[in-house]
Design an enzyme around this catalytic site. Structure first.
Site, PDB file in Angstrom:
ATOM      1  N   GLN A  36       0.957  -1.452   0.034  1.00 47.87           N
ATOM      2  CA  GLN A  36       0.105   0.443   0.188  1.00 47.87           C
ATOM      3  C   GLN A  36       1.153   1.032  -0.234  1.00 47.87           C
ATOM      4  O   GLN A  36       2.652   1.412   0.066  1.00 47.87           O
ATOM      5  CB  GLN A  36      -1.314  -0.011   1.128  1.00 47.87           C
ATOM      6  CG  GLN A  36       0.107  -0.432   2.531  1.00 47.87           C
ATOM      7  CD  GLN A  36      -0.861  -0.960   3.379  1.00 47.87           C
ATOM      8  OE1 GLN A  36      -2.171  -0.784   3.578  1.00 47.87           O
ATOM      9  NE2 GLN A  36      -0.614  -1.459   4.776  1.00 47.87           N
ATOM     10  N   TYR A  66     -10.456   5.205  19.875  1.00 49.09           N
ATOM     11  CA  TYR A  66     -10.678   3.935  19.253  1.00 49.09           C
ATOM     12  C   TYR A  66      -9.699   2.940  19.585  1.00 49.09           C
ATOM     13  O   TYR A  66     -10.446   1.905  19.658  1.00 49.09           O
ATOM     14  CB  TYR A  66      -9.646   4.184  17.122  1.00 49.09           C
ATOM     15  CG  TYR A  66      -9.420   3.106  16.260  1.00 49.09           C
ATOM     16  CD1 TYR A  66     -11.236   2.457  16.130  1.00 49.09           C
ATOM     17  CD2 TYR A  66      -8.846   2.284  16.301  1.00 49.09           C
ATOM     18  CE1 TYR A  66     -10.578   1.456  14.929  1.00 49.09           C
ATOM     19  CE2 TYR A  66      -8.722   0.868  15.888  1.00 49.09           C
ATOM     20  CZ  TYR A  66      -9.528   0.184  15.042  1.00 49.09           C
ATOM     21  OH  TYR A  66      -9.954  -0.226  14.158  1.00 49.09           O
ATOM     22  N   GLN A  67      -8.466   3.087  20.144  1.00 53.28           N
ATOM     23  CA  GLN A  67      -7.571   1.947  20.047  1.00 53.28           C
ATOM     24  C   GLN A  67      -7.923   1.048  21.211  1.00 53.28           C
ATOM     25  O   GLN A  67      -8.420   0.209  22.285  1.00 53.28           O
ATOM     26  CB  GLN A  67      -6.257   1.900  20.272  1.00 53.28           C
ATOM     27  CG  GLN A  67      -5.518   2.744  19.753  1.00 53.28           C
ATOM     28  CD  GLN A  67      -4.769   2.888  18.048  1.00 53.28           C
ATOM     29  OE1 GLN A  67      -4.737   1.347  18.399  1.00 53.28           O
ATOM     30  NE2 GLN A  67      -4.172   3.246  17.882  1.00 53.28           N
ATOM     31  N   ASP A 160      -8.323  -5.207  14.046  1.00 49.74           N
ATOM     32  CA  ASP A 160      -7.366  -4.358  13.706  1.00 49.74           C
ATOM     33  C   ASP A 160      -7.776  -3.669  12.425  1.00 49.74           C
ATOM     34  O   ASP A 160      -6.061  -3.335  11.879  1.00 49.74           O
ATOM     35  CB  ASP A 160      -6.203  -3.611  15.098  1.00 49.74           C
ATOM     36  CG  ASP A 160      -5.860  -1.333  14.484  1.00 49.74           C
ATOM     37  OD1 ASP A 160      -7.099  -1.036  13.804  1.00 49.74           O
ATOM     38  OD2 ASP A 160      -5.178  -1.325  14.961  1.00 49.74           O
ATOM     39  N   SER A 161      -8.571  -3.485  11.485  1.00 45.33           N
ATOM     40  CA  SER A 161      -8.073  -3.795   9.834  1.00 45.33           C
ATOM     41  C   SER A 161      -8.532  -2.310   9.681  1.00 45.33           C
ATOM     42  O   SER A 161      -8.811  -0.938  10.212  1.00 45.33           O
ATOM     43  CB  SER A 161      -8.737  -4.918   9.078  1.00 45.33           C
ATOM     44  OG  SER A 161     -10.056  -3.845   9.800  1.00 45.33           O
ATOM     45  N   ASP A 163      -9.997  -0.262   5.980  1.00 46.12           N
ATOM     46  CA  ASP A 163     -10.978  -0.541   5.583  1.00 46.12           C
ATOM     47  C   ASP A 163     -11.113  -2.091   4.970  1.00 46.12           C
ATOM     48  O   ASP A 163     -10.307  -1.705   4.218  1.00 46.12           O
ATOM     49  CB  ASP A 163     -11.880   1.083   5.170  1.00 46.12           C
ATOM     50  CG  ASP A 163     -12.132   1.736   5.896  1.00 46.12           C
ATOM     51  OD1 ASP A 163     -12.500   1.519   6.979  1.00 46.12           O
ATOM     52  OD2 ASP A 163     -11.801   3.127   5.976  1.00 46.12           O
ATOM     53  N   TYR A 228     -12.097   9.851  11.373  1.00 47.10           N
ATOM     54  CA  TYR A 228     -12.353   9.569  10.424  1.00 47.10           C
ATOM     55  C   TYR A 228     -13.824   9.901   9.951  1.00 47.10           C
ATOM     56  O   TYR A 228     -14.650  10.714  10.216  1.00 47.10           O
ATOM     57  CB  TYR A 228     -12.743   7.758  10.936  1.00 47.10           C
ATOM     58  CG  TYR A 228     -12.199   7.288  11.566  1.00 47.10           C
ATOM     59  CD1 TYR A 228     -10.954   7.395  11.176  1.00 47.10           C
ATOM     60  CD2 TYR A 228     -12.098   6.207  12.618  1.00 47.10           C
ATOM     61  CE1 TYR A 228      -9.877   6.049  12.133  1.00 47.10           C
ATOM     62  CE2 TYR A 228     -11.683   4.890  13.028  1.00 47.10           C
ATOM     63  CZ  TYR A 228      -9.714   5.056  13.046  1.00 47.10           C
ATOM     64  OH  TYR A 228      -8.950   4.662  12.789  1.00 47.10           O
TER      65      TYR A 228
HETATM   66  N1  SPM Z   1      -4.566   1.309  15.029  1.00 51.79           N
HETATM   67  C1  SPM Z   1      -5.689   2.295  14.322  1.00 51.79           C
HETATM   68  C2  SPM Z   1      -5.756   1.866  13.092  1.00 51.79           C
HETATM   69  C3  SPM Z   1      -7.573   1.712  12.622  1.00 51.79           C
HETATM   70  N2  SPM Z   1      -8.047   0.747  11.871  1.00 51.79           N
HETATM   71  C4  SPM Z   1      -9.377   1.717  11.305  1.00 51.79           C
HETATM   72  C5  SPM Z   1      -8.651   2.800  10.320  1.00 51.79           C
HETATM   73  C6  SPM Z   1     -10.236   3.522   9.590  1.00 51.79           C
HETATM   74  C7  SPM Z   1     -10.316   3.804   9.244  1.00 51.79           C
HETATM   75  N3  SPM Z   1     -11.199   4.390   8.065  1.00 51.79           N
HETATM   76  C8  SPM Z   1     -12.394   4.864   8.687  1.00 51.79           C
HETATM   77  C9  SPM Z   1     -13.761   4.819   8.158  1.00 51.79           C
HETATM   78  C10 SPM Z   1     -14.727   4.177   8.602  1.00 51.79           C
HETATM   79  N4  SPM Z   1     -15.137   2.743   7.524  1.00 51.79           N
END
Ligand code: SPM
Length: 286
Positions: A36, A66-67, A160-161, A163, A228
């Site tokens: 990527q 998020y984390q 933790d992916s 999209d 986000y």
């Molecule tokens: N450790 C942080 C990595 C974040 N992983 C998720 C990232 C998502 C980013 N796009 C968000 C859009 C919602 N579909």
């Protein structure tokens, strides 16, 4: 029109008609890895920002929301989460949070792109500190291949992916939920980045349904992440073989314990609140 010192997300298919932008002080690094495009930006108001294939993954200003949530919701939904697998999470922030949990003894992480790990160690040290925890063993490789080789091993699997485009697409498919169900010990719990109902309610519902085919209890929780799209993201959480009320955490940390662990967003009350959904979303996900 976006000026040259602004970064703007470009993926029109995932969020048509909108593009979140951040004012950039410095374009710190850019390269094309095997998997990527990777950018590191220094922004005016969100700190350092990691961008993969044109999509913001985390900023130092708001990453903890998020984390912490993707880590502590599943960990505290399991009575004894001693052995944890993290799939993805190349910035190290989820490993940092999982390592804080007193019941966790072993963390295994599989991340496909070693350059994300290396660049995070260089430019995002407050997240990448997770990689230096003695409980952690990092494998660079494919999450699905890893899962196929590890049956009935883990109490909790956190995905933790990025999209569902590019290298992360397969992590949203039914086969991935099947592999995770085989990799769990009895009573095991999964939690995956599940997208936002504001952007893609139909896609989220399809992923929930894929999880329902292999897991007995399934729920969707959400949190706010200003950087986000729509400032919002959710998690799909499942327990493989037991009926479980995810809204009620099994382990409850006191304020002092949360302070000592430097946990800033997660608490027992926000854990429960994360499962409350607007009426139209409840109906959509039924
Ligand atoms: N450790 C942080 C990595 C974040 N992983 C998720 C990232 C998502 C980013 N796009 C968000 C859009 C919602 N579909």
């Amino acid at each position: 029109m976006i000026a040259r010192d602004w970064f703007s997300e470009q993926q029109q298919d995932l969020w048509p008609g909108q593009a979140f932008s951040l004012k950039v002080i410095k374009f710190v690094h850019e390269e094309k890895s095997k998997y990527q495009n990777i950018k590191i930006l220094e922004t005016e108001t969100y700190g350092t920002c990691l961008v993969l294939d044109g999509i913001i993954q985390c900023t130092t200003r708001d990453e903890f929301s998020y984390q912490e949530m993707i880590s502590f919701i599943p960990l505290n939904s399991h009575p004894n989460p001693t052995k944890v697998l993290i799939v993805g999470g190349g910035d190290g922030g989820v490993a940092r949070e999982v390592a804080k949990h007193p019941l966790v003894k072993e963390i295994h992480q599989v991340e496909i792109d070693k350059r994300v790990v290396e660049l995070s160690k260089k430019y995002l040290p407050n997240m990448a500190c997770g990689f230096y925890d003695p409980k952690l063993q990092l494998t660079i490789g494919d999450g699905l291949d890893y899962m196929r080789k590890h049956e009935k091993e883990f109490d909790v699997i956190i995905t933790d992916s990025s999209d569902p485009i590019g290298p992360a697409r397969s992590l949203f498919e039914e086969n991935y939920y099947k592999l995770m169900s085989n990799a769990l010990r009895p009573g095991g719990v999964v939690c995956s980045q599940g997208g936002s109902y504001w952007l893609e309610a139909g896609y989220v519902k399809d992923t929930i349904n894929s999880c329902r085919k292999h897991f007995r209890s399934v729920a969707y929780a959400h949190t706010s992440v200003p950087s986000y799209p729509c400032g919002h993201i959710g998690f799909i959480i499942g327990c493989v073989d037991f009926t479980r009320d995810f809204k009620s955490p099994i382990t409850n940390f006191s304020d002092k314990e949360l302070d000592d662990m430097n946990v800033k967003y997660y608490s027992s009350s926000i854990h429960s609140a994360a499962f409350a959904l607007p009426r139209w979303v409840e109906k959509c996900f039924k």
